[in-house]
Design a protein around this motif. Structure first.
Motif, PDB file in Angstrom:
ATOM      1  N   ASN A   4       9.075   7.342   8.006  1.00 50.75           N
ATOM      2  CA  ASN A   4       9.506   6.096   8.631  1.00 50.75           C
ATOM      3  C   ASN A   4       8.810   4.876   8.033  1.00 50.75           C
ATOM      4  O   ASN A   4       8.675   3.857   8.699  1.00 50.75           O
ATOM      5  N   ILE A   5       8.367   4.969   6.814  1.00 48.73           N
ATOM      6  CA  ILE A   5       7.610   3.879   6.203  1.00 48.73           C
ATOM      7  C   ILE A   5       8.444   2.598   6.084  1.00 48.73           C
ATOM      8  O   ILE A   5       7.910   1.496   6.192  1.00 48.73           O
ATOM      9  N   GLY A   6       9.743   2.732   5.925  1.00 52.53           N
ATOM     10  CA  GLY A   6      10.603   1.562   5.816  1.00 52.53           C
ATOM     11  C   GLY A   6      10.756   0.794   7.115  1.00 52.53           C
ATOM     12  O   GLY A   6      11.148  -0.363   7.110  1.00 52.53           O
ATOM     13  N   LYS A   7      10.421   1.422   8.231  1.00 56.82           N
ATOM     14  CA  LYS A   7      10.556   0.779   9.534  1.00 56.82           C
ATOM     15  C   LYS A   7       9.295   0.010   9.933  1.00 56.82           C
ATOM     16  O   LYS A   7       9.320  -0.768  10.873  1.00 56.82           O
ATOM     17  N   ILE A   8       8.201   0.248   9.236  1.00 60.69           N
ATOM     18  CA  ILE A   8       6.952  -0.453   9.526  1.00 60.69           C
ATOM     19  C   ILE A   8       7.043  -1.848   8.910  1.00 60.69           C
ATOM     20  O   ILE A   8       7.309  -1.976   7.709  1.00 60.69           O
ATOM     21  N   TRP A  47       0.539  -6.956   1.688  1.00 60.60           N
ATOM     22  CA  TRP A  47       0.496  -6.510   3.086  1.00 60.60           C
ATOM     23  C   TRP A  47      -0.190  -7.568   3.963  1.00 60.60           C
ATOM     24  O   TRP A  47       0.338  -7.968   4.996  1.00 60.60           O
ATOM     25  N   GLU A  48      -1.360  -8.018   3.536  1.00 55.59           N
ATOM     26  CA  GLU A  48      -2.109  -8.989   4.327  1.00 55.59           C
ATOM     27  C   GLU A  48      -1.363 -10.312   4.449  1.00 55.59           C
ATOM     28  O   GLU A  48      -1.328 -10.916   5.519  1.00 55.59           O
ATOM     29  N   TYR A  49      -0.766 -10.774   3.369  1.00 53.49           N
ATOM     30  CA  TYR A  49      -0.017 -12.030   3.402  1.00 53.49           C
ATOM     31  C   TYR A  49       1.184 -11.918   4.336  1.00 53.49           C
ATOM     32  O   TYR A  49       1.449 -12.815   5.133  1.00 53.49           O
ATOM     33  N   CYS A  50       1.896 -10.808   4.254  1.00 54.04           N
ATOM     34  CA  CYS A  50       3.066 -10.595   5.108  1.00 54.04           C
ATOM     35  C   CYS A  50       2.652 -10.533   6.578  1.00 54.04           C
ATOM     36  O   CYS A  50       3.314 -11.120   7.439  1.00 54.04           O
ATOM     37  N   ARG A  51       1.579  -9.827   6.876  1.00 60.15           N
ATOM     38  CA  ARG A  51       1.112  -9.733   8.262  1.00 60.15           C
ATOM     39  C   ARG A  51       0.676 -11.104   8.783  1.00 60.15           C
ATOM     40  O   ARG A  51       0.917 -11.443   9.935  1.00 60.15           O
ATOM     41  N   TYR A  52       0.042 -11.899   7.939  1.00 60.93           N
ATOM     42  CA  TYR A  52      -0.364 -13.252   8.315  1.00 60.93           C
ATOM     43  C   TYR A  52       0.850 -14.113   8.644  1.00 60.93           C
ATOM     44  O   TYR A  52       0.871 -14.812   9.664  1.00 60.93           O
ATOM     45  N   LYS A  63       7.981  -3.704   1.664  1.00 58.16           N
ATOM     46  CA  LYS A  63       7.833  -4.789   0.702  1.00 58.16           C
ATOM     47  C   LYS A  63       6.509  -4.657  -0.061  1.00 58.16           C
ATOM     48  O   LYS A  63       6.467  -4.829  -1.276  1.00 58.16           O
ATOM     49  N   SER A  64       5.445  -4.339   0.650  1.00 58.81           N
ATOM     50  CA  SER A  64       4.133  -4.202   0.016  1.00 58.81           C
ATOM     51  C   SER A  64       4.123  -3.075  -1.007  1.00 58.81           C
ATOM     52  O   SER A  64       3.602  -3.237  -2.115  1.00 58.81           O
ATOM     53  N   PHE A  65       4.696  -1.930  -0.642  1.00 56.03           N
ATOM     54  CA  PHE A  65       4.726  -0.806  -1.571  1.00 56.03           C
ATOM     55  C   PHE A  65       5.596  -1.107  -2.795  1.00 56.03           C
ATOM     56  O   PHE A  65       5.232  -0.771  -3.916  1.00 56.03           O
ATOM     57  N   LEU A  66       6.733  -1.748  -2.576  1.00 54.93           N
ATOM     58  CA  LEU A  66       7.604  -2.056  -3.715  1.00 54.93           C
ATOM     59  C   LEU A  66       6.944  -3.028  -4.689  1.00 54.93           C
ATOM     60  O   LEU A  66       7.003  -2.834  -5.907  1.00 54.93           O
ATOM     61  N   TYR A  67       6.328  -4.067  -4.164  1.00 55.57           N
ATOM     62  CA  TYR A  67       5.621  -5.000  -5.041  1.00 55.57           C
ATOM     63  C   TYR A  67       4.451  -4.311  -5.735  1.00 55.57           C
ATOM     64  O   TYR A  67       4.189  -4.541  -6.917  1.00 55.57           O
ATOM     65  N   GLY A  68       3.738  -3.458  -5.004  1.00 54.91           N
ATOM     66  CA  GLY A  68       2.612  -2.736  -5.595  1.00 54.91           C
ATOM     67  C   GLY A  68       3.045  -1.789  -6.696  1.00 54.91           C
ATOM     68  O   GLY A  68       2.422  -1.729  -7.763  1.00 54.91           O
ATOM     69  N   ILE A  69       4.127  -1.070  -6.468  1.00 55.28           N
ATOM     70  CA  ILE A  69       4.631  -0.140  -7.476  1.00 55.28           C
ATOM     71  C   ILE A  69       5.087  -0.905  -8.719  1.00 55.28           C
ATOM     72  O   ILE A  69       4.762  -0.533  -9.849  1.00 55.28           O
TER      73      ILE A  69
END
Length: 101
Positions: free
Chosen positions: A5-9, A56-61, A14-20
């Motif tokens: 369910n990683i896509g629902k978090i 991740w941090e920017y998105c959460r902010y 977005k964080s994983f795609l940018y990281g990859i």
């Protein structure tokens, strides 16, 4: 179960795609530059980690700021509705008073 369910978090996908994407690009550029697979792999994993955490941090902010704005808007709407209801009650009370006299 969490990985299914990683896509629902929020923000995770977005964080994983940018990281990859960033990790693969950095690793490929490092490999082309130095020709060493081990060094390129280290750079790829490191940049994946940094980019993923940063995104991740920017998105959460940004989500936190958005939620705070939503709360303010909801409070303002509730206050407006309360004032309208109070005005209706006052108007009905005036109508009752004029009908009695």
């Amino acid at each position: 179960n969490d990985f299914k369910n990683i896509g629902k978090i929020p923000c995770a996908r977005k964080s994983f795609l940018y990281g990859i994407g960033g990790g693969a690009t950095t690793g490929a550029l490092r490999f082309l530059q130095k020709g060493n697979v081990l060094s390129a792999s280290n750079w790829a994993v490191g940049s994946f980690s940094i980019i993923s955490i940063g995104t991740w941090e920017y998105c959460r902010y940004k989500r936190q700021l958005q939620n705070e704005k939503f709360k303010i808007v909801v409070e303002q709407i509730n206050e407006l509705n309360r004032k309208k209801a109070q005005a209706k009650v006052t108007e009905k009370a005036k109508q009752v008073d004029t009908n009695i006299t």
